[in-house]
Design a protein around this motif. Sequence first.
Motif, PDB file in Angstrom:
ATOM      1  N   GLU A 543       0.812  -1.216   0.000  1.00 50.85           N
ATOM      2  CA  GLU A 543       0.000   0.000   0.000  1.00 50.85           C
ATOM      3  C   GLU A 543       0.847   1.268   0.000  1.00 50.85           C
ATOM      4  OE1 GLU A 543      -3.249   0.041  -0.409  1.00 50.85           O
ATOM      5  OE2 GLU A 543      -3.303  -2.148  -0.466  1.00 50.85           O
ATOM      6  N   CYS A 544       2.025   1.227   0.635  1.00 54.76           N
ATOM      7  CA  CYS A 544       2.842   2.450   0.706  1.00 54.76           C
ATOM      8  C   CYS A 544       3.405   2.844  -0.650  1.00 54.76           C
ATOM      9  CB  CYS A 544       3.965   2.289   1.728  1.00 54.76           C
ATOM     10  SG  CYS A 544       5.262   1.138   1.249  1.00 54.76           S
ATOM     11  N   LEU A 545       3.354   1.931  -1.637  1.00 60.19           N
ATOM     12  CA  LEU A 545       3.838   2.234  -2.984  1.00 60.19           C
ATOM     13  C   LEU A 545       2.710   2.571  -3.956  1.00 60.19           C
ATOM     14  CD1 LEU A 545       6.625  -0.493  -3.394  1.00 60.19           C
ATOM     15  CD2 LEU A 545       6.925   1.940  -2.898  1.00 60.19           C
ATOM     16  N   GLY A 546       1.479   2.588  -3.468  1.00 63.75           N
ATOM     17  CA  GLY A 546       0.339   2.907  -4.322  1.00 63.75           C
ATOM     18  C   GLY A 546       0.320   4.382  -4.704  1.00 63.75           C
ATOM     19  N   ILE A 547      -0.439   4.699  -5.749  1.00 64.97           N
ATOM     20  CA  ILE A 547      -0.475   6.066  -6.281  1.00 64.97           C
ATOM     21  C   ILE A 547      -0.845   7.090  -5.205  1.00 64.97           C
ATOM     22  CG2 ILE A 547      -1.669   7.610  -7.885  1.00 64.97           C
ATOM     23  CD1 ILE A 547      -2.066   5.217  -9.727  1.00 64.97           C
ATOM     24  N   CYS A 548      -1.910   6.805  -4.463  1.00 65.16           N
ATOM     25  CA  CYS A 548      -2.393   7.781  -3.488  1.00 65.16           C
ATOM     26  C   CYS A 548      -1.367   8.025  -2.386  1.00 65.16           C
ATOM     27  CB  CYS A 548      -3.719   7.314  -2.891  1.00 65.16           C
ATOM     28  SG  CYS A 548      -4.501   8.556  -1.827  1.00 65.16           S
ATOM     29  N   GLU A 549      -0.850   6.939  -1.798  1.00 62.40           N
ATOM     30  CA  GLU A 549       0.065   7.065  -0.663  1.00 62.40           C
ATOM     31  C   GLU A 549       1.453   7.533  -1.075  1.00 62.40           C
ATOM     32  OE1 GLU A 549      -0.677   6.818   2.477  1.00 62.40           O
ATOM     33  OE2 GLU A 549      -2.760   6.273   2.096  1.00 62.40           O
ATOM     34  N   HIS A 550       1.904   7.119  -2.249  1.00 62.91           N
ATOM     35  CA  HIS A 550       3.287   7.378  -2.674  1.00 62.91           C
ATOM     36  C   HIS A 550       3.436   8.675  -3.458  1.00 62.91           C
ATOM     37  CE1 HIS A 550       7.388   6.052  -3.172  1.00 62.91           C
ATOM     38  NE2 HIS A 550       7.321   6.089  -4.486  1.00 62.91           N
ATOM     39  N   ILE A 551       2.346   9.102  -4.136  1.00 63.05           N
ATOM     40  CA  ILE A 551       2.449  10.268  -5.014  1.00 63.05           C
ATOM     41  C   ILE A 551       1.446  11.372  -4.642  1.00 63.05           C
ATOM     42  CG2 ILE A 551       2.312  11.109  -7.382  1.00 63.05           C
ATOM     43  CD1 ILE A 551       4.695   9.314  -6.977  1.00 63.05           C
ATOM     44  N   THR A 552       0.142  11.049  -4.699  1.00 65.32           N
ATOM     45  CA  THR A 552      -0.872  12.105  -4.598  1.00 65.32           C
ATOM     46  C   THR A 552      -0.813  12.852  -3.267  1.00 65.32           C
ATOM     47  OG1 THR A 552      -2.275  10.526  -5.807  1.00 65.32           O
ATOM     48  CG2 THR A 552      -3.274  12.616  -5.139  1.00 65.32           C
ATOM     49  N   LYS A 553      -0.903  12.117  -2.169  1.00 70.21           N
ATOM     50  CA  LYS A 553      -0.893  12.760  -0.857  1.00 70.21           C
ATOM     51  C   LYS A 553       0.410  13.513  -0.595  1.00 70.21           C
ATOM     52  CE  LYS A 553      -2.377  10.174   2.549  1.00 70.21           C
ATOM     53  NZ  LYS A 553      -2.693   8.978   3.371  1.00 70.21           N
ATOM     54  N   PRO A 554       1.581  12.898  -0.861  1.00 73.31           N
ATOM     55  CA  PRO A 554       2.834  13.644  -0.634  1.00 73.31           C
ATOM     56  C   PRO A 554       2.948  14.894  -1.509  1.00 73.31           C
ATOM     57  CG  PRO A 554       3.285  11.297  -0.821  1.00 73.31           C
ATOM     58  CD  PRO A 554       1.846  11.491  -1.205  1.00 73.31           C
ATOM     59  N   ARG A 555       2.425  14.829  -2.738  1.00 74.47           N
ATOM     60  CA  ARG A 555       2.523  15.996  -3.633  1.00 74.47           C
ATOM     61  C   ARG A 555       1.696  17.168  -3.088  1.00 74.47           C
ATOM     62  NH1 ARG A 555       1.212  16.932  -9.407  1.00 74.47           N
ATOM     63  NH2 ARG A 555       1.800  19.086  -9.810  1.00 74.47           N
ATOM     64  N   ILE A 556       0.472  16.889  -2.645  1.00 79.23           N
ATOM     65  CA  ILE A 556      -0.376  17.954  -2.104  1.00 79.23           C
ATOM     66  C   ILE A 556       0.250  18.530  -0.833  1.00 79.23           C
ATOM     67  CG2 ILE A 556      -2.660  18.542  -1.218  1.00 79.23           C
ATOM     68  CD1 ILE A 556      -2.481  17.824  -4.245  1.00 79.23           C
ATOM     69  N   LYS A 557       0.775  17.647   0.006  1.00 81.81           N
ATOM     70  CA  LYS A 557       1.419  18.108   1.240  1.00 81.81           C
ATOM     71  C   LYS A 557       2.639  18.965   0.924  1.00 81.81           C
ATOM     72  CE  LYS A 557       3.165  16.459   5.691  1.00 81.81           C
ATOM     73  NZ  LYS A 557       3.449  15.260   6.538  1.00 81.81           N
ATOM     74  N   SER A 558       3.446  18.539  -0.049  1.00 83.73           N
ATOM     75  CA  SER A 558       4.644  19.301  -0.415  1.00 83.73           C
ATOM     76  C   SER A 558       4.286  20.658  -0.997  1.00 83.73           C
ATOM     77  CB  SER A 558       5.483  18.507  -1.427  1.00 83.73           C
ATOM     78  OG  SER A 558       6.101  17.394  -0.815  1.00 83.73           O
ATOM     79  N   ALA A 559       3.231  20.710  -1.809  1.00 83.62           N
ATOM     80  CA  ALA A 559       2.813  21.983  -2.398  1.00 83.62           C
ATOM     81  C   ALA A 559       2.439  22.985  -1.313  1.00 83.62           C
ATOM     82  CB  ALA A 559       1.646  21.760  -3.351  1.00 83.62           C
ATOM     83  N   ILE A 560       1.795  22.498  -0.256  1.00 87.65           N
ATOM     84  CA  ILE A 560       1.358  23.382   0.829  1.00 87.65           C
ATOM     85  C   ILE A 560       2.524  23.773   1.733  1.00 87.65           C
ATOM     86  CG2 ILE A 560      -0.090  23.525   2.897  1.00 87.65           C
ATOM     87  CD1 ILE A 560      -2.140  21.769   1.440  1.00 87.65           C
ATOM     88  N   THR A 561       3.336  22.807   2.120  1.00 83.69           N
ATOM     89  CA  THR A 561       4.414  23.082   3.077  1.00 83.69           C
ATOM     90  C   THR A 561       5.662  23.662   2.427  1.00 83.69           C
ATOM     91  OG1 THR A 561       5.344  20.844   2.859  1.00 83.69           O
ATOM     92  CG2 THR A 561       3.619  21.179   4.532  1.00 83.69           C
ATOM     93  N   GLY A 562       5.837  23.426   1.121  1.00 81.44           N
ATOM     94  CA  GLY A 562       7.058  23.858   0.462  1.00 81.44           C
ATOM     95  C   GLY A 562       8.234  22.939   0.708  1.00 81.44           C
ATOM     96  N   MET A 563       7.971  21.782   1.293  1.00 83.02           N
ATOM     97  CA  MET A 563       9.026  20.842   1.648  1.00 83.02           C
ATOM     98  C   MET A 563       8.827  19.518   0.918  1.00 83.02           C
ATOM     99  SD  MET A 563      10.532  22.792   3.915  1.00 83.02           S
ATOM    100  CE  MET A 563      11.595  21.805   4.958  1.00 83.02           C
ATOM    101  N   THR A 564       9.937  18.842   0.608  1.00 83.29           N
ATOM    102  CA  THR A 564       9.865  17.502   0.032  1.00 83.29           C
ATOM    103  C   THR A 564       9.498  16.515   1.126  1.00 83.29           C
ATOM    104  OG1 THR A 564      12.206  17.052   0.453  1.00 83.29           O
ATOM    105  CG2 THR A 564      11.646  18.106  -1.650  1.00 83.29           C
ATOM    106  N   PRO A 565       9.136  15.270   0.783  1.00 78.57           N
ATOM    107  CA  PRO A 565       8.771  14.295   1.823  1.00 78.57           C
ATOM    108  C   PRO A 565       9.874  14.034   2.844  1.00 78.57           C
ATOM    109  CG  PRO A 565       7.982  13.541  -0.296  1.00 78.57           C
ATOM    110  CD  PRO A 565       8.833  14.747  -0.566  1.00 78.57           C
ATOM    111  N   ASP A 566      11.145  14.255   2.469  1.00 80.55           N
ATOM    112  CA  ASP A 566      12.229  14.049   3.430  1.00 80.55           C
ATOM    113  C   ASP A 566      12.598  15.320   4.184  1.00 80.55           C
ATOM    114  OD1 ASP A 566      13.367  15.381   1.356  1.00 80.55           O
ATOM    115  OD2 ASP A 566      14.956  13.918   0.953  1.00 80.55           O
ATOM    116  N   GLY A 567      11.729  16.339   4.112  1.00 87.57           N
ATOM    117  CA  GLY A 567      11.892  17.518   4.958  1.00 87.57           C
ATOM    118  C   GLY A 567      12.815  18.591   4.439  1.00 87.57           C
ATOM    119  N   LYS A 568      13.160  18.564   3.154  1.00 88.56           N
ATOM    120  CA  LYS A 568      14.029  19.585   2.579  1.00 88.56           C
ATOM    121  C   LYS A 568      13.203  20.580   1.767  1.00 88.56           C
ATOM    122  CE  LYS A 568      18.049  16.527   2.219  1.00 88.56           C
ATOM    123  NZ  LYS A 568      19.023  15.897   1.287  1.00 88.56           N
ATOM    124  N   PRO A 569      13.636  21.855   1.721  1.00 84.34           N
ATOM    125  CA  PRO A 569      12.905  22.833   0.897  1.00 84.34           C
ATOM    126  C   PRO A 569      12.919  22.410  -0.575  1.00 84.34           C
ATOM    127  CG  PRO A 569      14.451  23.935   2.374  1.00 84.34           C
ATOM    128  CD  PRO A 569      14.758  22.471   2.455  1.00 84.34           C
TER     129      PRO A 569
END
Length: 706
Positions: A543-569
Motif C-alpha cells: 500500500e505504501c507504494l500505491g499512487i495515493c500514498e506514494h504520489i498524490t498525498k505527498p505531492r499535495i502536502k509538499s505543495a502546501i508546506t514547500g518541503m519535500t517528503p524528506d523535509g528539505k525545501p
Amino acid sequence: MSRLTDLIAQAKAKDPQMGADLEREFRALSSRRSFGLNFERHRPENVELPQRPVRKGDKVRVLPPRGDTSKGDQRLWVVKQFEMLEGKKVAHLVERYAVEPETKQVDVTDLVVVAEFRDKIYPGLVSTGKVERGGDKPFHSVINGENYHVLKALTFTHRGKIDAIYIDPPYNTGARDWKYNNDYVESEDLYRHSKWLAFMERRLKVAKELLNPDDSILIATIDEKEYLRLGLLLEQIFPEAHIQMISSVINPKGTGRSTYFSRTDEYIFVCFFGKAAVPDRIGDGEESEVRWRYLRRTDVESARGTKKGGPAQFYPIYVNNETSLIELIGEPLPHNASRSEIAEVPGCTAVFPIRESDGMEMNWGLTVPSLKKALEAGYVRVSENQKSELQPYVFSYLTAPNIKKVDSGLLVKKGKREDGSWIIVDPSGKSERPTTSWNEKSHEAGAYGTTLLRAMLPGRKFPFPKSLYAVEDVLTLFVKHKPKAVVLDFFSGSGTTCHAVMKINKQDNGERLCISVTNNEVAAEEHKLLKENGKRPGDYDWECLGICEHITKPRIKSAITGMTPDGKPINASYKFRDEFPMSQGLDENAEFFTLTYETPISINHNLAFSKIAPLLWLRAGSRGGRIEELPLQGWDIAETYGVLADLDKSQEFCARATESKDMKIAYIVTNDDRRFQSVARNLPKNVEPVRLYEAYLNNFQFTNGE
C-alpha cells in the motif's frame, strides 16, 4: 419483443438475479441507437477491497498463495459463516453465479472482499492525515478509493454543487495503464475500446448528477487513441451541453516514432452547462495585475563563479528586522570572498542569493545600481520566507520592459503596498478570446509536469504528469470569477488539479476547494515484483507504494508546506503568472481520506457515525472543525453544521443555531418524521434540515445499482 419479455419473467421467477441481468441487457439492446456510439457495455465492474474486514454475507475472491504471480481463482464466493479451526478463523464459502455451486472452507487471511458495481454501497470515510496552513479556509480533500464508488458517495455531499470537473482519464494505450475488473487491459484485448467506453460511461453518468446544471463545466483530456469515442460518448451523456475540443501542444519536440508522424499535442474536451461560457483570456477587458520577476536567479548556469554569474551580482541585501524593508544594498563580493567578510548592519539581516535546497550560492538578477534604481522607484517587493534560514526574505522586481510600459502609460500604478512597492496593473486586461489551438511553452508536460514533480518528490516516479500550468490555465478561464468554486477530479493521479486550484487561490486569495479522487494502485512493474516477493494488496509494503500514498498525498502536502517528503525545501520555483520559490509553500488546508464500506444496520444503530461524520462535514463545506462522534450532551454545533441526537433538547439546539452566523445544515437523528418536521420548523430559514439516517440511506438506495 413480447415473447422475450415473457421469457425474462420466467427467468426471474427461477433466478431473480439472472432475470434482472437479462432484463437490464434487454433494455440496453432495445434502446440502442441505429446511429451514434454503440458498444458492448460488459458485465458490471467489480473491485477488490483488500483492507475491508470479511463479514458474513460478503462476496469474496480466494487469493493465490503468497509468491504466486498468477491471477488465481477468479470465481466469486459468498461467506455463509465462520468458525475457528486449529486456532485460525475459517470462512465457509458457497460459489456465486454457478448452476451447481461448490462449497469450500478457506482461512479468512486468504480472502479479499469484492464489491460489484451493481451492489448498493453505503460509504464512509476515514481520515488518514491532514495539513493545515490556510487558517479558516476550507479543506481540500484527497480521497483514496474506487472512483465510481467515491462518485456515488459524493451524490450525498455534492449533488448539483460542483462548479468544474477536470479529468485526465486513462488513455487506453494498451500498455497496461488501467484495469477493468482487476485485470490490466492490454493492446491484444479485442474488447479494449468497449471496456474503456463502459468504464467511462458509468463514471460520467454519476458525474452528471454532481455538476451544477445552471453554470458549470466538465473538462476531459485525451489523446488520439480514444478522442473520437470520447467525443461521441460526451454528446450522448450530455445532450444539453455545448461541447468544444481544443488541441494543445504538450511536447513541442514530438514523440519519437519510426513509422508515423511524431505527436506533439493532445486534446481537451470542454462541456459547457447552463450559462457557462468562454470568457476573454484575462477577463472581459478588466484590468489585471502585472507579474513581477523573482530576483534570485534559479538556473545553475547563473550560479556564483560561473561565466553568466559575474561578481557584480553577488552582494548582500540588508533587511530591517522590525519593518521587513530593505535598509541597505551592500557592495558585490569577489568570487574568492566569503559571505562572512561583510560588515554587519545593526538591526538588519543580510540576505544573499542562496538556494535553500543545497546552499548553492547563486546571483541576483540585477546589479547593485539597477536594484537601487528600481528600489527608489518602488519597483522592488519584499516578502518574508520564515521557513528558510538561508533565504529569510524573498525579493521580486518589475522588469525593464514593464517599467517602460509604465512610463509610456500602457501600464498603470494603482497604489502602493506596505513595503513601498507600486501595484502595477494592465488596464486593457489584454482582452482576447482563446482559440481552439493552444501552443503555450508553459503547457509543456516534460518541464512543468515531470521535472516539477521530480523536484517536489525526489526519487519518486509517476508516468506522464500534466503540466501544472496547463491545468491552471484552463481552470482559470472558468473559476477566475468564482472565488469559492468547488472543483472535482476523479482521476486525480499525481494531484495536479488540486495543486493548480491552490495556485489560483494564491493569486486572488480565493477559497476555491478541490476534491481529488484516486485509487492506490501500484504500477504494473511493481505489481509483479511485489507479488513475486510474497506481498499482497493490503500489506503495508504494498500500500505504501500505491499512487495515493506514494504520489498524490505527498505531492499535495509538499505543495502546501514547500518541503519535500524528506523535509528539505523544494529546489524549484513557479514560473507562471506569479513567480516565487516553491519552498514558500501555499497557504491552504487539505485532509486525506480513505473510502470505507458500511452496512445499513450499523448506520441505523449509530455504530458507524464516526465513518459518516466526514461526509456530513463535506456536505457542509469542508470548513472548520468536525463533529466526530454523536454528542453525549445530545447536540453539538461545529462551524458550518450541527448534529441533534436527542430531540428532547431541540429547543436548545435551535436557539444556538439561530445565534450561529455560519451554520448551513442541521443533521437531525430520528426515525420519527413528525418530530423531524417539528424541529425543522424551528430552525432558521438559512439552515437546511437533513434527517439522519433516512436522507443518507435513501440517497444510496435510489442512486446505486445498474
